[in-house]
Design an enzyme around this catalytic site. Structure first.
Site, short mmCIF file in Angstrom:
data_model
loop_
_atom_site.label_atom_id
_atom_site.label_comp_id
_atom_site.label_asym_id
_atom_site.label_seq_id
_atom_site.Cartn_x
_atom_site.Cartn_y
_atom_site.Cartn_z
N GLY A 74 0.82 -1.21 0.00
CA GLY A 74 0.00 0.00 0.00
C GLY A 74 0.85 1.26 0.00
O GLY A 74 0.52 2.25 -0.66
N THR A 75 1.97 1.22 0.73
CA THR A 75 2.82 2.41 0.81
C THR A 75 3.35 2.79 -0.57
O THR A 75 3.30 3.96 -0.97
CB THR A 75 4.00 2.14 1.78
OG1 THR A 75 3.45 1.85 3.07
CG2 THR A 75 4.93 3.34 1.87
N ASN A 155 -7.65 4.49 8.66
CA ASN A 155 -7.05 3.33 9.31
C ASN A 155 -7.12 3.39 10.84
O ASN A 155 -7.06 2.37 11.49
CB ASN A 155 -5.60 3.16 8.87
CG ASN A 155 -4.83 4.45 8.92
OD1 ASN A 155 -5.14 5.39 8.19
ND2 ASN A 155 -3.84 4.52 9.79
N GLN A 183 -7.74 0.18 3.76
CA GLN A 183 -8.55 -0.28 4.89
C GLN A 183 -10.00 -0.55 4.50
O GLN A 183 -10.67 -1.38 5.12
CB GLN A 183 -8.53 0.76 6.03
CG GLN A 183 -7.16 0.92 6.67
CD GLN A 183 -6.74 -0.28 7.52
OE1 GLN A 183 -7.55 -1.12 7.93
NE2 GLN A 183 -5.45 -0.40 7.79
N HIS A 203 -1.76 -7.63 2.63
CA HIS A 203 -1.71 -8.21 3.98
C HIS A 203 -2.87 -7.79 4.88
O HIS A 203 -2.97 -8.26 6.01
CB HIS A 203 -0.34 -7.94 4.64
CG HIS A 203 -0.11 -6.53 5.09
ND1 HIS A 203 -0.25 -6.15 6.40
CD2 HIS A 203 0.28 -5.42 4.42
CE1 HIS A 203 0.06 -4.85 6.51
NE2 HIS A 203 0.38 -4.40 5.32
N THR A 239 11.70 -6.98 -11.04
CA THR A 239 11.32 -8.38 -11.24
C THR A 239 10.08 -8.71 -10.41
O THR A 239 9.98 -8.32 -9.25
CB THR A 239 12.50 -9.30 -10.85
OG1 THR A 239 13.59 -8.98 -11.70
CG2 THR A 239 12.14 -10.77 -10.99
N CYS A 327 2.01 2.34 12.35
CA CYS A 327 3.26 2.99 11.97
C CYS A 327 3.69 4.03 12.98
O CYS A 327 4.86 4.30 13.13
CB CYS A 327 3.11 3.65 10.61
SG CYS A 327 2.27 2.60 9.45
N1 PLP Z 1 -2.73 3.08 3.70
C1 PLP Z 1 -3.47 2.73 4.77
C2 PLP Z 1 -4.78 3.37 4.99
C3 PLP Z 1 -2.99 1.76 5.65
O1 PLP Z 1 -3.71 1.42 6.71
C4 PLP Z 1 -1.72 1.16 5.40
C5 PLP Z 1 -1.16 0.17 6.35
O2 PLP Z 1 -1.45 0.18 7.51
C6 PLP Z 1 -1.01 1.56 4.27
C7 PLP Z 1 -1.54 2.52 3.44
C8 PLP Z 1 0.32 0.96 3.94
O3 PLP Z 1 0.17 -0.31 3.38
P1 PLP Z 1 1.40 -1.35 3.41
O4 PLP Z 1 1.50 -1.83 4.82
O5 PLP Z 1 0.98 -2.44 2.47
O6 PLP Z 1 2.60 -0.63 2.93
#
Ligand code: PLP
Length: 382
Positions: A74-75, A155, A183, A203, A239, A327
């Site tokens: 997601g990041t 989140n 989320q 995940h 890759t 985080c």
């Molecule tokens: N965006 C939201 C709203 C999230 O809750 C999270 C992870 O907690 C992320 C992005 C980041 O996703 P990833 O853990 O797959 O990098």
């Protein structure tokens, strides 16, 4: 180290790997090791598996397979969306970026980085329930705006955002609309047609960590973050993480088939947990008031307790909970989400987020409620 958790109520942080994902991945961690870009049989086999996963993710989002770009999570999907659209916009004379003040750091931090690189960035506020102010978003969005990003659901507090109205404001100004659905996707139906760019992560739905996707609507341009071998139609070189992508596809398929039932079940258990806690701890109410929130999320601020200490006491009792964003837990600063809602520093200190999953049972939530009540009594007696 042996994990002592007996009740896991931190599904917003991550979910256990599903059996479907594990089984689908296994061959690609072993004998099926081909590079999905190779032309020989081993490569073609890997490519076929990646394409099947792509199809599954696309179907679940109501998108086309060629609109799915696999990322490392997601990041990365959020960074690609925001920076990629902002960089492309700059080439078109659009130097502005609009985000909500309650975005995940995977959006907020790239937005602030873009500001340091010369973009003009607006962070739009929310009301006291944690819902983005659409009028403020409309006022901040103009014909110099490259991209508007508003998450589908938050989140920490779980509020579902008015994405259709935010998308309409972006489009009226000719800007690209991105939504972080990391989320929301596990719990509510997410339709890719609402957005130009949309992020999800494996995940959070029983898939492996380190895989995600950005839906890039056909015709929408983003500059890549990663240059190299030209994979993913040159938008994301590198890759292919074949096993991860295959696990993602299997997780999406099995999770989404049960999503409506799981959501209804989670909401009933969450309401039971909320009712038990508010009966035992007068004054406790969801931080989001009456706003629509994710069915598995209960977020409260408990007066007179330190959230970090509460999480530690719950952990000692075998309950996995969180203060909010995984985080930023452990950080001394109060949550930026609660601050944007106008929650006082002292109330924000007592933040507790309990997020249920598909396997959560009634006895789990009852045990968690008992443990919270006991821990709060201990902390207040200190
Ligand atoms: N965006 C939201 C709203 C999230 O809750 C999270 C992870 O907690 C992320 C992005 C980041 O996703 P990833 O853990 O797959 O990098």
């Amino acid at each position: 180290m042996q994990t002592q958790t007996s009740v896991y109520l931190d599904h917003a942080a991550t979910t256990p790997l599903s059996e479907a994902a594990r089984a689908a991945m296994e061959p690609f961690l072993g004998e099926r090791y081909g590079n999905a870009s190779s032309v020989h049989a081993a490569g073609r086999e890997a490519r076929k598996a990646v394409d099947e996963a792509r199809e599954r993710v696309a179907v679940a989002l109501g998108a086309r397979p060629d609109e799915i770009v696999f990322t490392s999570g997601g990041t990365e999907a959020d960074n690609l969306a925001l920076k990629g659209a902002a960089w492309h916009g700059r080439e078109q004379g659009r130097d502005r970026v609009v985000v909500s003040a309650i975005e995940h750091h995977a959006i907020l931090d790239p937005a602030r980085w873009l500001a340091r690189q010369g973009s003009r960035v607006a962070e739009v506020g929310v009301d006291a329930s944690g819902v983005v102010r659409v009028d403020a978003l409309e006022a901040a969005t103009d014909d110099r705006t490259a991209v508007v990003s508003v998450m589908w659901a938050n989140n920490e507090i779980g509020t579902v955002q008015p994405v259709a109205a935010c998308a309409a404001a972006a489009r009226a100004a000719g800007a690209v609309f991105h939504t972080d659905a990391v989320q929301a996707f596990p719990w509510i139906e997410v339709d890719a047609r609402e957005a130009d760019l949309l992020s999800i992560s494996a995940h959070k739905i029983g898939g492996p960590k380190g895989v995600g996707a950005l839906m890039v609507r056909r015709g929408v341009k983003v500059q890549p973050l990663l240059h190299g071998g030209g994979q993913e139609r040159d938008v994301r070189s590198g890759t292919y993480n074949v096993a991860g992508i295959v696990g993602f596809g299997a997780a999406v398929e099995s999770w989404v088939a049960r999503r409506a039932v799981q959501s209804e079940r989670a909401a009933a258990l969450r309401d039971r947990l909320q009712a038990t806690l508010s009966a035992a701890l007068p004054g406790i109410r969801p931080s989001t008031g009456d706003a629509v929130r994710l069915p598995n999320n209960l977020h409260v601020c408990i007066e007179g307790v330190d959230g970090d200490s509460l999480i530690l006491l719950l952990d000692a009792a075998g309950i996995a909970a969180s203060q909010g964003s995984a985080c930023s837990s452990g950080a001394a600063e109060p949550s930026h989400v609660l601050a944007a809602m106008g929650v006082s520093r002292s109330s924000a200190r007592g933040a507790l987020r309990l997020t249920l999953g598909p396997e959560t049972t009634a006895s789990d939530v009852d045990a968690a409620a008992d443990a919270v009540v006991a821990a709060v009594a201990r902390l207040r007696a200190r």
